[in-house]
Design a protein around this motif. Structure first.
Motif, PDB file in Angstrom:
ATOM      1  N   ILE A  98     -29.343 -12.094 -46.466  1.00  0.00           N
ATOM      2  CA  ILE A  98     -28.694 -11.026 -47.206  1.00  0.00           C
ATOM      3  C   ILE A  98     -27.724 -11.684 -48.187  1.00  0.00           C
ATOM      4  CG2 ILE A  98     -28.924  -9.221 -45.460  1.00  0.00           C
ATOM      5  CD1 ILE A  98     -26.045  -9.819 -44.562  1.00  0.00           C
ATOM      6  N   SER A  99     -27.332 -10.933 -49.193  1.00  0.00           N
ATOM      7  CA  SER A  99     -26.347 -11.418 -50.159  1.00  0.00           C
ATOM      8  C   SER A  99     -25.522 -10.227 -50.623  1.00  0.00           C
ATOM      9  CB  SER A  99     -27.042 -12.118 -51.333  1.00  0.00           C
ATOM     10  OG  SER A  99     -27.882 -11.219 -52.013  1.00  0.00           O
ATOM     11  N   GLY A 100     -24.766 -10.403 -51.678  1.00  0.00           N
ATOM     12  CA  GLY A 100     -23.936  -9.316 -52.200  1.00  0.00           C
ATOM     13  C   GLY A 100     -22.478  -9.546 -51.874  1.00  0.00           C
ATOM     14  N   GLU A 101     -21.822  -8.494 -51.420  1.00  0.00           N
ATOM     15  CA  GLU A 101     -20.393  -8.524 -51.123  1.00  0.00           C
ATOM     16  C   GLU A 101     -20.170  -8.233 -49.643  1.00  0.00           C
ATOM     17  OE1 GLU A 101     -16.538  -5.651 -51.934  1.00  0.00           O
ATOM     18  OE2 GLU A 101     -18.247  -5.514 -53.285  1.00  0.00           O
ATOM     19  N   PHE A 122     -24.031 -16.004 -50.337  1.00  0.00           N
ATOM     20  CA  PHE A 122     -22.887 -15.357 -50.970  1.00  0.00           C
ATOM     21  C   PHE A 122     -22.272 -16.273 -52.033  1.00  0.00           C
ATOM     22  CE2 PHE A 122     -23.078 -13.476 -46.669  1.00  0.00           C
ATOM     23  CZ  PHE A 122     -23.245 -12.148 -47.013  1.00  0.00           C
ATOM     24  N   PRO A 123     -23.083 -16.729 -52.994  1.00  0.00           N
ATOM     25  CA  PRO A 123     -22.523 -17.602 -54.030  1.00  0.00           C
ATOM     26  C   PRO A 123     -21.594 -16.796 -54.933  1.00  0.00           C
ATOM     27  CG  PRO A 123     -24.747 -16.985 -54.615  1.00  0.00           C
ATOM     28  CD  PRO A 123     -24.489 -16.415 -53.240  1.00  0.00           C
ATOM     29  N   ASP A 124     -20.678 -17.482 -55.534  1.00  0.00           N
ATOM     30  CA  ASP A 124     -19.760 -16.873 -56.506  1.00  0.00           C
ATOM     31  C   ASP A 124     -18.736 -15.920 -55.895  1.00  0.00           C
ATOM     32  OD1 ASP A 124     -21.202 -18.234 -58.508  1.00  0.00           O
ATOM     33  OD2 ASP A 124     -22.628 -16.580 -58.635  1.00  0.00           O
ATOM     34  N   ASP A 146     -22.867 -20.601 -48.926  1.00  0.00           N
ATOM     35  CA  ASP A 146     -22.593 -20.894 -50.334  1.00  0.00           C
ATOM     36  C   ASP A 146     -21.349 -20.192 -50.878  1.00  0.00           C
ATOM     37  OD1 ASP A 146     -24.904 -22.488 -50.477  1.00  0.00           O
ATOM     38  OD2 ASP A 146     -26.135 -20.725 -50.905  1.00  0.00           O
ATOM     39  N   PHE A 147     -20.351 -19.954 -50.009  1.00  0.00           N
ATOM     40  CA  PHE A 147     -19.117 -19.352 -50.493  1.00  0.00           C
ATOM     41  C   PHE A 147     -18.442 -20.280 -51.487  1.00  0.00           C
ATOM     42  CE2 PHE A 147     -19.246 -16.995 -46.405  1.00  0.00           C
ATOM     43  CZ  PHE A 147     -19.113 -15.714 -46.918  1.00  0.00           C
ATOM     44  N   GLY A 148     -17.713 -19.705 -52.424  1.00  0.00           N
ATOM     45  CA  GLY A 148     -16.919 -20.481 -53.357  1.00  0.00           C
ATOM     46  C   GLY A 148     -15.465 -20.487 -52.903  1.00  0.00           C
ATOM     47  N   GLY A 149     -14.658 -21.273 -53.565  1.00  0.00           N
ATOM     48  CA  GLY A 149     -13.222 -21.276 -53.315  1.00  0.00           C
ATOM     49  C   GLY A 149     -12.816 -21.943 -52.016  1.00  0.00           C
TER      50      GLY A 149
END
Length: 162
Positions: A98-101, A122-124, A146-149
């Motif tokens: 799954i992806s999104g928010e 969950f990139p970006d 793939d989380f950022g930050g």
């Protein structure tokens, strides 16, 4: 014979109590929180396709307490498989995710103890700081997403790092 009837009666009562005469159904507020979470998710592989019935305790990836009906586990880990020939060049990669928010409605799951969103995409986006407000959380897996930050300070607090 009389003792046998009494014994059978006791066995029937014990089975009814231990297996329950009624099914625990999820709490409406928690069901609504999950539906808000689902609305923010992109689900190309229909991982949340079972999330349509009235009883969210029977949805894939959800586990509820038998005593309180609160959601205690949310396990929506993705899948990653590699099939290959041992001596050949052929290989096949399959993925389900799954992806999104990650919606803040998860904070309504106040009894949540287990959260696994590993192997999703969950990139970006950053790891949501509100996850730190899940005070009953005992297991958290956000690996390979793939989380950022940076990891939010609220998460460091729940894992005991200052």
């Amino acid at each position: 014979m009389k003792n046998m009837k009494a014994m059978m009666f006791v066995v029937c009562v014990v089975l009814q109590v231990s297996h329950g005469e009624h099914e625990i159904r999820c709490l409406p507020k928690e069901r609504e929180a999950l539906l808000q979470f689902k609305a923010a998710i992109v689900d190309p592989y229909d991982m949340l396709s079972s999330w349509t019935s009235p009883d969210c305790c029977h949805w894939e990836g959800i586990r509820c307490s038998n005593l309180t009906a609160h959601i205690v586990s949310l396990d929506l880990h993705g899948e990653f498989h590699i099939k290959s020939l041992t001596l050949g060049y052929y290989y096949e990669v399959s993925r389900r995710y799954i992806s999104g928010e990650i919606h803040k409605s998860l904070t309504e799951l106040r009894q949540l103890q287990y959260l696994n969103l590993s192997l999703n995409s969950f990139p970006d986006i950053n790891i949501p700081g509100f996850i730190g407000s899940l005070t009953n959380l005992r297991y958290l897996d956000l690996s390979s997403c793939d989380f950022g930050g940076r990891i939010p300070k609220e998460i460091w607090i729940i894992i005991g790092v200052k």
